[in-house]
Design a protein around this motif. Structure first.
Motif, mmCIF file in Angstrom:
data_model
loop_
_atom_site.group_PDB
_atom_site.id
_atom_site.type_symbol
_atom_site.label_atom_id
_atom_site.label_comp_id
_atom_site.label_asym_id
_atom_site.label_seq_id
_atom_site.Cartn_x
_atom_site.Cartn_y
_atom_site.Cartn_z
ATOM 1 N N PHE A 270 27.740 25.436 74.109
ATOM 2 C CA PHE A 270 28.586 25.866 75.224
ATOM 3 C C PHE A 270 27.699 26.555 76.254
ATOM 4 N N PRO A 271 28.193 26.807 77.458
ATOM 5 C CA PRO A 271 27.355 27.400 78.506
ATOM 6 C C PRO A 271 26.827 28.777 78.105
ATOM 7 N N LEU A 272 25.611 29.081 78.572
ATOM 8 C CA LEU A 272 24.996 30.364 78.281
ATOM 9 C C LEU A 272 25.446 31.420 79.292
ATOM 10 N N SER A 273 25.661 32.628 78.797
ATOM 11 C CA SER A 273 25.941 33.742 79.689
ATOM 12 C C SER A 273 24.670 34.088 80.472
ATOM 13 N N ALA A 274 24.816 34.897 81.505
ATOM 14 C CA ALA A 274 23.657 35.305 82.302
ATOM 15 C C ALA A 274 22.640 36.049 81.433
ATOM 16 N N LYS A 275 23.136 36.877 80.522
ATOM 17 C CA LYS A 275 22.222 37.617 79.649
ATOM 18 C C LYS A 275 21.491 36.671 78.703
ATOM 19 N N ARG A 276 22.203 35.678 78.171
ATOM 20 C CA ARG A 276 21.555 34.702 77.292
ATOM 21 C C ARG A 276 20.509 33.893 78.065
ATOM 22 N N GLU A 277 20.825 33.516 79.297
ATOM 23 C CA GLU A 277 19.855 32.794 80.117
ATOM 24 C C GLU A 277 18.567 33.604 80.261
ATOM 25 N N SER A 278 18.728 34.897 80.467
ATOM 26 C CA SER A 278 17.570 35.770 80.602
ATOM 27 C C SER A 278 16.783 35.847 79.294
ATOM 28 N N GLU A 279 17.486 35.957 78.167
ATOM 29 C CA GLU A 279 16.811 36.020 76.865
ATOM 30 C C GLU A 279 16.084 34.719 76.547
ATOM 31 N N VAL A 280 16.695 33.604 76.892
ATOM 32 C CA VAL A 280 16.069 32.304 76.675
ATOM 33 C C VAL A 280 14.803 32.179 77.519
ATOM 34 N N ALA A 281 14.886 32.573 78.770
ATOM 35 C CA ALA A 281 13.723 32.502 79.654
ATOM 36 C C ALA A 281 12.594 33.392 79.161
ATOM 37 N N GLU A 282 12.952 34.561 78.670
ATOM 38 C CA GLU A 282 11.943 35.488 78.148
ATOM 39 C C GLU A 282 11.242 34.901 76.919
ATOM 40 N N LEU A 283 12.023 34.322 76.011
ATOM 41 C CA LEU A 283 11.433 33.701 74.824
ATOM 42 C C LEU A 283 10.542 32.529 75.216
ATOM 43 N N ARG A 284 11.002 31.708 76.151
ATOM 44 C CA ARG A 284 10.224 30.556 76.586
ATOM 45 C C ARG A 284 8.860 30.992 77.140
ATOM 46 N N SER A 285 8.878 32.001 77.984
ATOM 47 C CA SER A 285 7.642 32.499 78.583
ATOM 48 C C SER A 285 6.707 33.065 77.514
ATOM 49 N N TRP A 286 7.271 33.895 76.619
ATOM 50 C CA TRP A 286 6.438 34.474 75.553
ATOM 51 C C TRP A 286 5.831 33.394 74.677
ATOM 52 N N PHE A 287 6.625 32.385 74.309
ATOM 53 C CA PHE A 287 6.156 31.369 73.367
ATOM 54 C C PHE A 287 5.056 30.512 73.975
ATOM 55 N N LYS A 288 5.149 30.198 75.263
ATOM 56 C CA LYS A 288 4.087 29.440 75.908
ATOM 57 C C LYS A 288 2.763 30.185 75.818
ATOM 58 N N SER A 289 2.797 31.471 76.071
ATOM 59 C CA SER A 289 1.586 32.284 75.980
ATOM 60 C C SER A 289 1.100 32.392 74.534
ATOM 61 N N TRP A 290 2.039 32.588 73.625
ATOM 62 C CA TRP A 290 1.703 32.711 72.195
ATOM 63 C C TRP A 290 1.052 31.431 71.676
ATOM 64 N N CYS A 291 1.582 30.290 72.057
ATOM 65 C CA CYS A 291 0.997 29.007 71.620
ATOM 66 C C CYS A 291 -0.428 28.856 72.136
ATOM 67 N N ALA A 292 -0.647 29.223 73.395
ATOM 68 C CA ALA A 292 -1.991 29.102 73.981
ATOM 69 C C ALA A 292 -3.004 29.954 73.219
ATOM 70 N N GLN A 293 -2.548 31.084 72.684
ATOM 71 C CA GLN A 293 -3.455 31.977 71.972
ATOM 72 C C GLN A 293 -3.654 31.593 70.514
ATOM 73 N N ASN A 294 -2.623 31.019 69.893
ATOM 74 C CA ASN A 294 -2.653 30.856 68.431
ATOM 75 C C ASN A 294 -2.662 29.416 67.921
ATOM 76 N N LEU A 295 -2.407 28.432 68.792
ATOM 77 C CA LEU A 295 -2.365 27.048 68.342
ATOM 78 C C LEU A 295 -3.465 26.195 68.950
ATOM 79 N N SER A 296 -4.455 26.853 69.531
ATOM 80 C CA SER A 296 -5.558 26.110 70.158
ATOM 81 C C SER A 296 -6.504 25.550 69.093
#
Length: 296
Positions: A270-296
């Motif tokens: 179902f549609p995400l609330s504004a707060k969920r959208e923010s949490e999803v974006a935060e996780l996405r940003s963190w994970f991209k950085s985390w992958c670059a550091q730990n999955l290289s």
């Protein structure tokens, strides 16, 4: 690892991606299996909590298992057959078997709470009626939970109940199976409990939601056997990842991180609330950085 155990090693608990109209996205699901095949996993678990089994139809079960079998012909396919009553459960079991599943994952009926004698009667009825090997699926966060005595009694009573996928986060049941010297498969179904289970040597394998997005991490952690510096490093990384899933509902955080790795696309029931959208974006940003550091 017990050589008599036929279900062991690392299984990725697969997501069941859907299109914008809510229908199963077979193309995205197929891509997920193809991508994960590169990591040499023992197999895949379909239609469990990570696959949002409460919204999956009979036709979906058939399609999910068929596609997984087509793309991973040598893998072990565990298929959830969870439903609200015996009739639906048995129907799901028949569908899974005909589609090519190797074993059934049997969660307890969801929504209504049941006593242990209710659960034992339900499980016995299923075990007496289907041909697939059964792995009990203990999921007390979302269904009625199984206790140690119930599980041990059922393992002794039904030869086709071959083990348990315990997603409770507790090790009480797998410890009891170990202490009793039973040959049944002890699969950890909660990634947060994996490191402790390896350290105590009370698991034969793991059915891992995290493995659907970080298969190399879960595989390398499992391969350490719970010892050494590599175990400490991999365990820390796993816990760090789990912590960053934060308050997102199961399995939304895995949807985000799987999409970052281009294994599946993101989709939500179902549609995400504004707060969920923010949490999803935060996780996405963190994970991209985390992958670059730990999955290289």
């Amino acid at each position: 690892m017990n050589p008599l155990i036929s279900f062991c090693g690392v299984y990725a608990a697969l997501l069941s991606p859907r299109a914008s109209d809510g229908e199963l996205d077979t193309t995205s699901f197929r891509q997920q299996v193809i991508e994960l095949n590169r990591f040499g996993l023992r197999g895949y678990a379909i239609n469990g909590a990570t696959g949002e089994f409460t919204i999956v139809s009979d036709a979906d079960v058939d399609e999910l298992v068929c596609v997984a079998r087509q793309e991973a012909s040598e893998a072990e396919i565990l298929c959830g057959i969870g439903a609200g009553d015996l009739r639906l459960t048995l129907r799901r079991a028949r569908i899974a078997k005909l589609a090519g599943a190797d074993a059934a994952l049997l969660p307890m009926p969801n929504f209504f709470p049941y006593r242990e004698d209710d659960l034992a009667a339900y499980i016995s009825a299923v075990a007496s009626s289907i041909e697939l090997p059964i792995l009990l699926y203990n999921l007390p966060q979302f269904t009625s939970g199984l206790n140690v005595d119930t599980v041990l009694s059922l393992l002794a009573k039904h030869s086709n109940i071959v083990g348990i996928k315990d997603s409770s986060g507790s090790l009480d049941i797998v410890r009891a199976i170990t202490a009793a010297g039973l040959k049944h498969a002890r699969l950890i179904g909660n990634d947060s409990a994996l490191s402790a289970a390896l350290t105590e040597n009370v698991c034969d394998g793991v059915v891992s939601g995290v493995a659907c997005t970080l298969p190399e991490l879960v595989s390398s952690l499992f391969a350490t056997g719970g010892r050494g510096s590599a175990f400490e490093t991999k365990s820390r990384l796993l816990n760090e990842f789990i912590d960053h899933l934060g308050t997102l509902p199961t399995p939304w955080g895995l949807k985000v991180t799987s999409a970052v790795r281009h294994f599946t696309h993101e989709n939500y029931p179902f549609p995400l609330s504004a707060k969920r959208e923010s949490e999803v974006a935060e996780l996405r940003s963190w994970f991209k950085s985390w992958c670059a550091q730990n999955l290289s």
